[in-house]
Design a protein around this motif. Structure first.
Motif, PDB file in Angstrom:
ATOM      1  N   PRO A 160       0.797  -1.239   0.000  1.00  0.00           N
ATOM      2  CA  PRO A 160       0.000   0.000   0.000  1.00  0.00           C
ATOM      3  C   PRO A 160       0.828   1.287   0.000  1.00  0.00           C
ATOM      4  O   PRO A 160       0.748   2.079  -0.926  1.00  0.00           O
ATOM      5  N   ILE A 161       1.645   1.493   1.009  1.00  0.00           N
ATOM      6  CA  ILE A 161       2.378   2.752   1.119  1.00  0.00           C
ATOM      7  C   ILE A 161       3.500   2.821   0.088  1.00  0.00           C
ATOM      8  O   ILE A 161       3.683   3.825  -0.603  1.00  0.00           O
ATOM      9  N   ALA A 162       4.274   1.734  -0.041  1.00  0.00           N
ATOM     10  CA  ALA A 162       5.406   1.720  -0.967  1.00  0.00           C
ATOM     11  C   ALA A 162       4.955   1.942  -2.407  1.00  0.00           C
ATOM     12  O   ALA A 162       5.594   2.689  -3.160  1.00  0.00           O
ATOM     13  N   SER A 163       3.859   1.301  -2.820  1.00  0.00           N
ATOM     14  CA  SER A 163       3.399   1.462  -4.199  1.00  0.00           C
ATOM     15  C   SER A 163       2.955   2.890  -4.474  1.00  0.00           C
ATOM     16  O   SER A 163       3.162   3.416  -5.577  1.00  0.00           O
ATOM     17  N   ASP A 164       2.359   3.549  -3.476  1.00  0.00           N
ATOM     18  CA  ASP A 164       1.966   4.953  -3.642  1.00  0.00           C
ATOM     19  C   ASP A 164       3.192   5.849  -3.793  1.00  0.00           C
ATOM     20  O   ASP A 164       3.202   6.774  -4.614  1.00  0.00           O
ATOM     21  N   LEU A 165       4.230   5.584  -3.000  1.00  0.00           N
ATOM     22  CA  LEU A 165       5.454   6.385  -3.098  1.00  0.00           C
ATOM     23  C   LEU A 165       6.160   6.158  -4.433  1.00  0.00           C
ATOM     24  O   LEU A 165       6.704   7.098  -5.031  1.00  0.00           O
ATOM     25  N   ARG A 166       6.152   4.926  -4.916  1.00  0.00           N
ATOM     26  CA  ARG A 166       6.816   4.604  -6.179  1.00  0.00           C
ATOM     27  C   ARG A 166       6.141   5.280  -7.364  1.00  0.00           C
ATOM     28  O   ARG A 166       6.770   5.495  -8.401  1.00  0.00           O
ATOM     29  N   ALA A 167       4.889   5.639  -7.227  1.00  0.00           N
ATOM     30  CA  ALA A 167       4.109   6.157  -8.351  1.00  0.00           C
ATOM     31  C   ALA A 167       4.341   7.638  -8.605  1.00  0.00           C
ATOM     32  O   ALA A 167       3.927   8.158  -9.652  1.00  0.00           O
TER      33      ALA A 167
END
Length: 460
Positions: A21-28
């Motif tokens: 959840p958090i990591a994928s949002d930051l990667r985007a």
């Protein structure tokens, strides 16, 4: 660093990391990725700071338990995505090629379909494998059990762990034999942040090559020359430069320098056993010696860490500016060829003239010559020479150089090909790296041995 890798590392879309959840949002988003890069550089700086703090005590005579300490530092990275490099995803795909019956020395991962190629660098999708038969056979066995790229990456990281264990076993023994403080040598090598981040974190198979080469030298010093030569062949079966440890094996077999005939015979015997081992491994695993034709694949990357590349690219630029386009295209290849020939000449001299007293230094110099004069060089290639130079009675200047280069290559690790073309992240990460490196190099000036009573420090 482990937390930051969930944002900064390239991962397959099918992996669990891609959907966090958090990591994928930051990667985007760009701000999210820069947050991850900032956290990564900060973590690298803290690791180097801790390493230097321990090193100051080690140089002062404190006897730290360095192997458990390095294990604690490494543990958070074991299950994380590979750091700074996408090579581990290529290892996974090349193992899948073997499992599917393809010749990895003739075709690239691009012939495969499915999740196993999702994170492979596009540069290597159509290129054959430049590695020896040992990691490919291992990768093929793993790929017969699963084609999940993340699991296969972890399987190759297990090889890096094995390599580090071999290094941790061999370095203190080599140091003792070479009359060097084994604690200092272990600090310089096993606890080195370059080994932990690039070796373990990125899961490069160079670590296994190095572990086998160090073990070969350690066994040779106990009189087991034949076994040592077999291990040298196994090291070359991972990556070709590992076979250069035969220089040290031959020096042990004929310890006196200046007796060219005896040394040549020793080199011939140990080299023949190593080559026979290499050929046998290739035939047993069914890939033969086709990997020799793919050794030029890494040369596709024009790394500025190679002196031959720097000179060749400079000469090409000047000739192109003068309008000599044909000569400009040939200049880089000519300079690279001269670099390889120079390295081979130096290796021949080291092999024939070194004695048992400077055998470790000879192997370290030979490996660094391959890196600096070869067609390409990556920051983790620096690891090749470190164990041998660390046990070669390094003086203050060489020790300082090893520490300084380790600092730079660790903190600058995020400035790799994964940032290719990303101008803003490159500029911002470079600024962060310069600040952290400058601060840590300032601490390096104060690292001088101080006479203190020896005490035992815990790993924690």
């Amino acid at each position: 660093m482990a937390a930051a890798s969930l944002v900064t590392s390239v991962v397959p879309e099918s992996s669990w990391v891609a959907s966090l959840p958090i990591a994928s949002d930051l990667r985007a988003t760009l701000p999210g990725r820069m947050t991850g890069l900032t956290l990564m550089v900060a973590g690298l700086g803290l690791m180097v700071w801790a390493w230097l703090s321990v090193g100051r005590e080690v140089l002062a005579g404190v006897r730290h338990r360095l192997v458990p300490l390095a294990a604690w530092w490494s543990a958070p990275l074991l299950l994380m995505p590979p750091l700074f490099s996408r090579d581990a995803w290529s290892y996974a795909a090349q193992g899948a090629l073997v499992a599917k019956g393809y010749d990895p020395y003739s075709v690239g991962p691009g012939v495969l379909s499915g999740h196993v190629t999702e994170a492979v660098d596009p540069m290597w999708m159509s290129t054959p494998a430049p590695y020896g038969p040992l990691p490919l056979a291992y990768g093929g066995l793993a790929a017969r059990l699963t084609l999940d790229p993340y699991v296969l990456m972890l399987a190759h990281r297990a090889l890096a762990v094995l390599g580090i264990l071999l290094i941790a076993w061999a370095v203190p023994r080599l140091a003792t034999a070479c009359r060097v403080d084994p604690t200092v040598a272990t600090w310089l090598v096993v606890a080195n942040p370059v080994l932990i981040t690039h070796g373990l974190g990125a899961a490069h198979n160079d670590v296994l090559m190095l572990g086998l080469a160090c073990s070969a030298f350690a066994l040779a010093l106990t009189g087991h020359w034949g076994t040592a030569a077999v291990l040298a062949g196994a090291a070359a079966a991972v990556k070709a430069p590992g076979g250069l440890v035969v220089i040290a094996i031959a020096a042990v077999m004929s310890p006196l320098a200046g007796r060219a005939r005896l040394r040549l015979a020793s080199l011939a015997i140990s080299g023949s056993v190593a080559v026979l081992t290499l050929v046998t491994i290739g035939e047993l695993v069914g890939v033969g010696s086709g990997w020799l034709s793919a050794l030029d694949v890494p040369g596709l990357v024009r790394s500025p860490l190679s002196i031959a590349n720097l000179i060749g690219l400079g000469a090409s630029g000047v000739l192109a500016w003068l309008g000599e386009d044909g000569a400009a295209q040939q200049a880089l290849q000519i300079v690279r060829l001269l670099g390889i020939l120079t390295a081979l000449g130096l290796i021949a001299v080291l092999g024939l003239l070194s004695s048992i007293h400077n055998a470790a230094r000879a192997v370290g110099i030979a490996l660094l010559a391959v890196v600096l004069l070869g067609p390409t060089a990556h920051d983790w290639y620096f690891l090749w020479g470190v164990p041998f130079l660390a046990v070669a009675r390094p003086g203050r200047k060489l020790t300082t150089a090893l520490i300084g280069v380790s600092i730079i290559l660790t903190v600058a690790a995020p400035l790799n090909s994964s940032l290719r073309g990303a101008v803003i992240p490159i500029l911002m990460t470079t600024s962060l790296v310069l600040v952290v490196v400058g601060t840590l190099l300032g601490r390096l000036r104060t690292m001088q041995p101080q006479p203190q009573p020896k005490v035992v420090a815990t790993a924690g």
